[in-house]
Design a protein around this motif. Structure first.
Motif, PDB file in Angstrom:
ATOM      1  N   PRO A   1       0.776  -1.226  -0.049  1.00  0.00           N
ATOM      2  CA  PRO A   1      -0.018  -0.016   0.099  1.00  0.00           C
ATOM      3  C   PRO A   1       0.824   1.331   0.151  1.00  0.00           C
ATOM      4  O   PRO A   1       2.024   1.199   0.600  1.00  0.00           O
ATOM      5  CB  PRO A   1      -0.744  -0.152   1.194  1.00  0.00           C
ATOM      6  CG  PRO A   1      -0.194  -1.112   2.262  1.00  0.00           C
ATOM      7  CD  PRO A   1       0.761  -2.045   1.084  1.00  0.00           C
TER       8      PRO A   1
ATOM      9  N   ASN B   1      -1.829   0.074  -6.985  1.00  0.00           N
ATOM     10  CA  ASN B   1      -1.605  -0.301  -5.433  1.00  0.00           C
ATOM     11  C   ASN B   1      -2.735   0.220  -4.681  1.00  0.00           C
ATOM     12  O   ASN B   1      -3.285   1.502  -5.034  1.00  0.00           O
ATOM     13  CB  ASN B   1      -0.207   0.210  -4.934  1.00  0.00           C
ATOM     14  CG  ASN B   1       0.909  -0.579  -5.600  1.00  0.00           C
ATOM     15  OD1 ASN B   1       0.688  -1.096  -6.774  1.00  0.00           O
ATOM     16  ND2 ASN B   1       1.786  -0.896  -4.922  1.00  0.00           N
ATOM     17  N   PRO B   2      -2.875  -0.322  -3.541  1.00  0.00           N
ATOM     18  CA  PRO B   2      -4.035   0.483  -2.637  1.00  0.00           C
ATOM     19  C   PRO B   2      -3.358   1.702  -1.888  1.00  0.00           C
ATOM     20  O   PRO B   2      -2.103   1.767  -1.921  1.00  0.00           O
ATOM     21  CB  PRO B   2      -4.362  -0.721  -1.492  1.00  0.00           C
ATOM     22  CG  PRO B   2      -3.210  -1.710  -1.650  1.00  0.00           C
ATOM     23  CD  PRO B   2      -2.615  -1.588  -2.858  1.00  0.00           C
ATOM     24  N   TRP B   3      -4.189   2.773  -1.692  1.00  0.00           N
ATOM     25  CA  TRP B   3      -3.514   4.066  -0.989  1.00  0.00           C
ATOM     26  C   TRP B   3      -4.034   4.230   0.062  1.00  0.00           C
ATOM     27  O   TRP B   3      -5.340   3.952   0.440  1.00  0.00           O
ATOM     28  CB  TRP B   3      -4.008   5.044  -1.977  1.00  0.00           C
ATOM     29  CG  TRP B   3      -3.137   4.991  -3.128  1.00  0.00           C
ATOM     30  CD1 TRP B   3      -3.231   4.432  -4.339  1.00  0.00           C
ATOM     31  CD2 TRP B   3      -1.844   5.681  -3.457  1.00  0.00           C
ATOM     32  NE1 TRP B   3      -2.387   4.672  -5.249  1.00  0.00           N
ATOM     33  CE2 TRP B   3      -1.317   5.531  -4.739  1.00  0.00           C
ATOM     34  CE3 TRP B   3      -1.152   6.852  -2.780  1.00  0.00           C
ATOM     35  CZ2 TRP B   3      -0.404   5.993  -5.403  1.00  0.00           C
ATOM     36  CZ3 TRP B   3      -0.018   7.247  -3.144  1.00  0.00           C
ATOM     37  CH2 TRP B   3       0.488   7.099  -4.613  1.00  0.00           C
TER      38      TRP B   3
END
Length: 104
Positions: A30, A57-59
């Motif tokens: 992340p 990607n996750p944030w």
């Protein structure tokens, strides 16, 4: 703006190689940012342009997370939050300094 002159730019790493190295380094981890939409859109653009891959990607956006953790605080800027928590800033807009600050 950030003190990276023409000489440093011309002697830097090839952008395609740098983007691939960055993507290999972060993997699917992340991403953490303050006002993440800017960073998110920048990384999405350069990864698409240089390596023709999405950067999905996750944030985590600290500009949203910090007020949720301390709703009474009325801070808007990263500098205000850093001052609130007593986190010193030695150098501005330097990747190495930013990473070191986050590790400390």
């Amino acid at each position: 703006m950030h003190g990276v002159g023409a000489h440093a730019q011309l002697n830097g790493t090839d952008p395609q190689h740098a983007v691939r190295a960055f993507m290999d380094f972060v993997g699917r981890a992340p991403m953490l940012a303050f006002h993440a939409p800017f960073d998110r859109s920048f990384l999405a653009r350069v990864t698409k342009h240089y390596v023709n891959q999405p950067f999905d990607n996750p944030w985590l956006d600290l500009a949203e997370l910090a007020p949720a953790l301390e709703p009474k605080a009325q801070f808007k800027s990263l500098d205000e939050w850093l001052k609130h928590y007593g986190i010193p800033v030695a150098v501005r807009h330097s990747a190495a300094a930013d990473a070191l600050r986050r590790l400390c």
